[in-house]
Design an enzyme around this catalytic site. Structure first.
Site, PDB file in Angstrom:
ATOM      1  N   GLU A  89       4.191  -6.618   6.522  1.00  0.00           N
ATOM      2  CA  GLU A  89       2.954  -7.919   5.641  1.00  0.00           C
ATOM      3  C   GLU A  89       3.588  -7.373   4.294  1.00  0.00           C
ATOM      4  O   GLU A  89       3.999  -6.242   3.839  1.00  0.00           O
ATOM      5  CB  GLU A  89       1.493  -7.419   5.881  1.00  0.00           C
ATOM      6  CG  GLU A  89       1.415  -7.681   7.196  1.00  0.00           C
ATOM      7  CD  GLU A  89      -0.300  -7.114   7.086  1.00  0.00           C
ATOM      8  OE1 GLU A  89      -1.224  -6.753   8.767  1.00  0.00           O
ATOM      9  OE2 GLU A  89      -1.065  -7.077   6.288  1.00  0.00           O
ATOM     10  N   CYS A 104       2.642  -5.257  -3.500  1.00  0.00           N
ATOM     11  CA  CYS A 104       2.341  -3.941  -2.014  1.00  0.00           C
ATOM     12  C   CYS A 104       3.135  -4.288  -1.020  1.00  0.00           C
ATOM     13  O   CYS A 104       3.039  -5.182  -0.079  1.00  0.00           O
ATOM     14  CB  CYS A 104       1.053  -4.064  -2.070  1.00  0.00           C
ATOM     15  SG  CYS A 104       0.405  -3.103  -0.424  1.00  0.00           S
ATOM     16  N   CYS A 111       2.202   2.527  11.954  1.00  0.00           N
ATOM     17  CA  CYS A 111       2.407   3.476  11.208  1.00  0.00           C
ATOM     18  C   CYS A 111       2.614   4.354  12.158  1.00  0.00           C
ATOM     19  O   CYS A 111       1.256   4.726  12.837  1.00  0.00           O
ATOM     20  CB  CYS A 111       1.410   3.556  10.071  1.00  0.00           C
ATOM     21  SG  CYS A 111       2.432   5.147   8.984  1.00  0.00           S
ATOM     22  N   CYS A 115      -4.148   7.184  11.240  1.00  0.00           N
ATOM     23  CA  CYS A 115      -5.524   7.300  10.594  1.00  0.00           C
ATOM     24  C   CYS A 115      -6.379   6.088  11.095  1.00  0.00           C
ATOM     25  O   CYS A 115      -6.031   5.552  11.528  1.00  0.00           O
ATOM     26  CB  CYS A 115      -5.004   7.069   8.757  1.00  0.00           C
ATOM     27  SG  CYS A 115      -4.044   8.025   8.091  1.00  0.00           S
ATOM     28  N   CYS A 118      -7.016   3.017   9.686  1.00  0.00           N
ATOM     29  CA  CYS A 118      -6.437   2.154   8.577  1.00  0.00           C
ATOM     30  C   CYS A 118      -6.121   1.269   9.675  1.00  0.00           C
ATOM     31  O   CYS A 118      -5.552   1.718  11.149  1.00  0.00           O
ATOM     32  CB  CYS A 118      -5.112   2.997   8.233  1.00  0.00           C
ATOM     33  SG  CYS A 118      -3.726   1.825   7.786  1.00  0.00           S
ATOM     34  N   GLY A 162       3.703   1.280   6.416  1.00  0.00           N
ATOM     35  CA  GLY A 162       3.679   2.771   6.882  1.00  0.00           C
ATOM     36  C   GLY A 162       3.737   4.255   5.511  1.00  0.00           C
ATOM     37  O   GLY A 162       2.874   3.627   4.472  1.00  0.00           O
ATOM     38  N   GLU A 163       4.513   4.634   6.128  1.00  0.00           N
ATOM     39  CA  GLU A 163       4.576   6.253   5.287  1.00  0.00           C
ATOM     40  C   GLU A 163       5.907   5.759   5.085  1.00  0.00           C
ATOM     41  O   GLU A 163       6.821   6.637   5.183  1.00  0.00           O
ATOM     42  CB  GLU A 163       4.261   7.449   6.024  1.00  0.00           C
ATOM     43  CG  GLU A 163       4.554   8.197   5.801  1.00  0.00           C
ATOM     44  CD  GLU A 163       3.474   8.728   4.153  1.00  0.00           C
ATOM     45  OE1 GLU A 163       2.985   8.468   3.908  1.00  0.00           O
ATOM     46  OE2 GLU A 163       4.100   8.618   3.234  1.00  0.00           O
ATOM     47  N   SER A 194       2.724   5.829  -2.596  1.00  0.00           N
ATOM     48  CA  SER A 194       1.704   6.672  -2.037  1.00  0.00           C
ATOM     49  C   SER A 194       1.640   7.184  -0.899  1.00  0.00           C
ATOM     50  O   SER A 194       2.179   6.539   0.010  1.00  0.00           O
ATOM     51  CB  SER A 194       0.545   5.223  -1.603  1.00  0.00           C
ATOM     52  OG  SER A 194      -0.246   5.691  -1.168  1.00  0.00           O
ATOM     53  N   SER A 217      -2.945   9.480  -1.165  1.00  0.00           N
ATOM     54  CA  SER A 217      -3.783   9.595  -0.275  1.00  0.00           C
ATOM     55  C   SER A 217      -5.292  10.752   0.689  1.00  0.00           C
ATOM     56  O   SER A 217      -4.771  11.113   1.856  1.00  0.00           O
ATOM     57  CB  SER A 217      -3.513   8.934   0.852  1.00  0.00           C
ATOM     58  OG  SER A 217      -3.386   7.620   0.528  1.00  0.00           O
ATOM     59  N   LEU A 218      -5.820  11.102   0.305  1.00  0.00           N
ATOM     60  CA  LEU A 218      -6.815  12.030  -0.338  1.00  0.00           C
ATOM     61  C   LEU A 218      -7.839  11.976   1.090  1.00  0.00           C
ATOM     62  O   LEU A 218      -8.001  12.607   2.378  1.00  0.00           O
ATOM     63  CB  LEU A 218      -7.337  13.056  -0.808  1.00  0.00           C
ATOM     64  CG  LEU A 218      -7.904  14.332  -0.820  1.00  0.00           C
ATOM     65  CD1 LEU A 218      -7.340  15.556  -0.177  1.00  0.00           C
ATOM     66  CD2 LEU A 218      -9.096  14.705  -2.405  1.00  0.00           C
ATOM     67  N   HIS A 219      -8.691  11.174   0.908  1.00  0.00           N
ATOM     68  CA  HIS A 219      -9.880  10.506   1.523  1.00  0.00           C
ATOM     69  C   HIS A 219     -10.934  11.657   1.517  1.00  0.00           C
ATOM     70  O   HIS A 219     -11.652  11.482   2.197  1.00  0.00           O
ATOM     71  CB  HIS A 219      -9.310  10.288   3.125  1.00  0.00           C
ATOM     72  CG  HIS A 219      -8.210   8.987   2.967  1.00  0.00           C
ATOM     73  ND1 HIS A 219      -8.410   8.243   1.439  1.00  0.00           N
ATOM     74  CD2 HIS A 219      -7.621   8.753   2.859  1.00  0.00           C
ATOM     75  CE1 HIS A 219      -7.496   6.862   1.991  1.00  0.00           C
ATOM     76  NE2 HIS A 219      -6.809   8.022   2.821  1.00  0.00           N
ATOM     77  N   ASN A 293     -12.567  -0.686   3.809  1.00  0.00           N
ATOM     78  CA  ASN A 293     -12.154  -1.996   4.086  1.00  0.00           C
ATOM     79  C   ASN A 293     -12.871  -2.352   6.026  1.00  0.00           C
ATOM     80  O   ASN A 293     -11.786  -1.570   6.564  1.00  0.00           O
ATOM     81  CB  ASN A 293     -11.054  -2.634   4.116  1.00  0.00           C
ATOM     82  CG  ASN A 293     -10.734  -4.291   3.586  1.00  0.00           C
ATOM     83  OD1 ASN A 293     -11.800  -4.858   4.496  1.00  0.00           O
ATOM     84  ND2 ASN A 293     -10.054  -5.030   2.534  1.00  0.00           N
ATOM     85  N   CYS A 335      -4.352  -3.453   4.667  1.00  0.00           N
ATOM     86  CA  CYS A 335      -2.404  -3.323   5.044  1.00  0.00           C
ATOM     87  C   CYS A 335      -3.392  -2.992   6.735  1.00  0.00           C
ATOM     88  O   CYS A 335      -3.660  -2.417   6.828  1.00  0.00           O
ATOM     89  CB  CYS A 335      -2.173  -1.886   4.511  1.00  0.00           C
ATOM     90  SG  CYS A 335      -2.282  -0.711   5.269  1.00  0.00           S
TER      91      CYS A 335
HETATM   92  N1  SAH Z   1       0.901   5.427   3.922  1.00  0.00           N
HETATM   93  C1  SAH Z   1       0.877   5.633   3.092  1.00  0.00           C
HETATM   94  C2  SAH Z   1       0.613   4.195   2.158  1.00  0.00           C
HETATM   95  C3  SAH Z   1      -0.179   2.451   3.340  1.00  0.00           C
HETATM   96  S1  SAH Z   1      -1.220   3.129   3.061  1.00  0.00           S
HETATM   97  C4  SAH Z   1      -1.209   5.518   2.818  1.00  0.00           C
HETATM   98  O1  SAH Z   1      -1.977   6.138   3.375  1.00  0.00           O
HETATM   99  O2  SAH Z   1      -0.920   6.418   1.060  1.00  0.00           O
HETATM  100  C5  SAH Z   1      -2.267   2.381   1.315  1.00  0.00           C
HETATM  101  C6  SAH Z   1      -3.649   2.769   1.331  1.00  0.00           C
HETATM  102  O3  SAH Z   1      -4.591   2.035   1.673  1.00  0.00           O
HETATM  103  C7  SAH Z   1      -3.468   4.379   1.502  1.00  0.00           C
HETATM  104  O4  SAH Z   1      -4.882   4.710   0.505  1.00  0.00           O
HETATM  105  C8  SAH Z   1      -4.874   4.333   3.180  1.00  0.00           C
HETATM  106  O5  SAH Z   1      -6.093   5.213   2.886  1.00  0.00           O
HETATM  107  C9  SAH Z   1      -5.851   2.831   2.495  1.00  0.00           C
HETATM  108  N2  SAH Z   1      -6.882   1.845   3.865  1.00  0.00           N
HETATM  109  C10 SAH Z   1      -5.954   2.312   4.771  1.00  0.00           C
HETATM  110  N3  SAH Z   1      -6.736   1.485   5.052  1.00  0.00           N
HETATM  111  C11 SAH Z   1      -8.052   1.098   4.918  1.00  0.00           C
HETATM  112  C12 SAH Z   1      -9.075   0.361   4.444  1.00  0.00           C
HETATM  113  N4  SAH Z   1      -9.671  -0.059   5.672  1.00  0.00           N
HETATM  114  N5  SAH Z   1     -10.168   0.241   4.129  1.00  0.00           N
HETATM  115  C13 SAH Z   1      -9.639   0.678   2.796  1.00  0.00           C
HETATM  116  N6  SAH Z   1      -8.320   1.740   2.052  1.00  0.00           N
HETATM  117  C14 SAH Z   1      -7.329   1.585   3.325  1.00  0.00           C
HETATM  118 FE1  SF4 Z   2      -0.317   5.503   8.058  1.00  0.00          FE
HETATM  119 FE2  SF4 Z   2      -1.541   4.865   5.220  1.00  0.00          FE
HETATM  120 FE3  SF4 Z   2      -2.443   3.772   7.333  1.00  0.00          FE
HETATM  121 FE4  SF4 Z   2      -2.479   6.788   7.040  1.00  0.00          FE
HETATM  122  S1  SF4 Z   2      -3.304   5.327   6.170  1.00  0.00           S
HETATM  123  S2  SF4 Z   2      -2.012   5.005   8.914  1.00  0.00           S
HETATM  124  S3  SF4 Z   2      -0.416   7.056   5.929  1.00  0.00           S
HETATM  125  S4  SF4 Z   2      -0.406   3.499   6.558  1.00  0.00           S
END
Ligand code: SAH
Ligand code: SF4
Length: 350
Positions: A89, A104, A111, A115, A118, A162-163, A194, A217-219, A293, A335
């Site tokens: 994507e 992006c 991945c 998470c 995600c 992906g990471e 990221s 990405s702290l969260h 999202n 994503c």
């Molecule tokens: N793996 C890397 C980069 C890809 S994810 C990372 O985690 O940083 C890119 C961003 O999209 C991250 O900050 C992630 O937390 C966010 N993201 C993933 N799923 C999401 C969702 N359902 N709603 C909002 N943000 C999301």
């Molecule tokens: Fe992978 Fe980033 Fe999604 Fe976590 S938020 S599963 S590290 S793509």
């Protein structure tokens, strides 16, 4: 599958053509990265025999476009490609005011981090992408932008599937190609990596490529909550990630971006905003708040906070904090969501 030449450096192209005069590699480079032609037959200044040898062993492009979606605001577009066994994507996000055209890109199909919030992480992991597969996402979107907007991409962010720091070599090779002055010539500062927080990768980036922008990405403001959201946080605790981020910050004069995906009732309490202030006190940080999202699966009951709560959270932060506007929701712009939907459709068909 024949390999692509798109991510080889000039020196690597030279090594590939040992019996050719040295300028041949430069000619090939120009076709690949300046003219960006689609196949070897168009490389008119290369001898016919060399064009044949190259097309016997290599390809210029390997992604097949499966789907392209345009959001109703027409500012966000999204592609789904296939490359061998991988679904890829890519999302293009245009900002009218900033005149930015940000791509992006994905660095993996799926991945392995998994998470909870995600769609990519929940959809499983196929494989890391090659540097060429990453570069091709950029070149295709850049051409599309040039045709539709009259100007190419201004920024590339590794925020798709992906990471990136678990696919370090391919990500850095691809970023090196797209920032090459003899190619797309994107500035290092226009490239953002990221990461979910891989300390060794952050340290390596600090040493080798401190000019790229880094987003973390702290969260969650605590290790315990972070472990619930990000399984890999157990292996890479904040006590290891934060010092690595400080080292990265010291290697550059710019602020780090902290990404924080806001989920109602999970991590959006104002007490948690204050915990964040304390946790990040040693970092020159700017915080990017991303309202969750919604996705399906185990996370189907999660929702983004109400707008007033998002604003209150933002106000409670002592750091500059931006709110990521929701873009392209109608085309599943988060994503992993497009892949999930398309794979579902494919499964329904079968
Ligand atoms: N793996 C890397 C980069 C890809 S994810 C990372 O985690 O940083 C890119 C961003 O999209 C991250 O900050 C992630 O937390 C966010 N993201 C993933 N799923 C999401 C969702 N359902 N709603 C909002 N943000 C999301
Ligand atoms: Fe992978 Fe980033 Fe999604 Fe976590 S938020 S599963 S590290 S793509």
């Amino acid at each position: 599958m024949k390999p692509s030449l798109l991510a080889l450096t000039l020196a690597e192209l030279q090594a590939l053509l040992p019996r050719q005069p040295r300028f041949r590699a430069a000619q090939l480079w120009d076709w690949l990265h300046r003219s960006r032609v689609d196949d070897f037959a168009a490389m008119k200044n290369l001898p016919a025999s060399l064009r044949q040898t190259l097309s016997d062993g290599f390809v210029v492009r390997e992604l097949r476009e499966a789907e392209r979606l345009t959001a109703t605001d027409r500012l966000t577009e999204k592609w789904l490609y296939f490359s061998g066994d991988a679904a890829i994507e890519t999302a293009l996000i245009r900002e009218i005011r900033g005149r930015r055209r940000t791509l992006c890109v994905s660095c993996m199909c799926g991945c392995p981090v998994g998470c909870a919030f995600c769609a990519t992480g929940q959809g499983g992991f196929t494989r890391p992408l090659t540097a060429a597969e990453i570069v091709e996402q950029v070149y295709r979107a850049d051409r599309h932008c040039a045709e539709t907007d009259g100007a190419g991409l201004s920024n590339v962010v590794f925020m798709g599937m992906g990471e990136p720091l678990l696919n370090y070599a391919a990500v850095v090779a691809a970023a090196g190609i797209v920032s090459s002055p003899d190619g797309l010539n994107l500035g290092n500062r226009q490239i953002t990596v990221s990461t979910v927080g891989i300390p060794a990768g952050i340290l390596r980036l600090a040493q080798e490529h401190p000019a790229y922008r880094l987003a973390f990405s702290l969260h969650a403001p605590t290790q315990a909550l972070r472990e619930q959201l990000i399984p890999l946080a157990r292996q890479y605790p904040l006590t290891a990630v934060l010092p690595a981020l400080e080292i990265f910050a010291n290697a550059t004069s710019r602020r780090l971006t902290i990404e924080y995906c806001l989920i109602a009732g999970v991590n959006d309490d104002l007490a948690q905003a204050r915990q964040l202030n304390a946790l990040l006190r040693n970092l020159p940080a700017q915080i990017n708040l991303i309202p969750f999202n919604p996705i399906g699966g185990d996370a189907r009951h999660w929702r983004p906070p109400a707008a007033a709560q998002v604003r209150a959270f933002q106000d409670a932060l002592k750091f500059p904090a931006t709110l990521r506007a929701e873009k392209g929701r109608d085309i599943n712009a988060a994503c992993g969501q497009l892949r999930a939907r398309t794979v579902e459709k494919e499964e329904l068909k079968n």
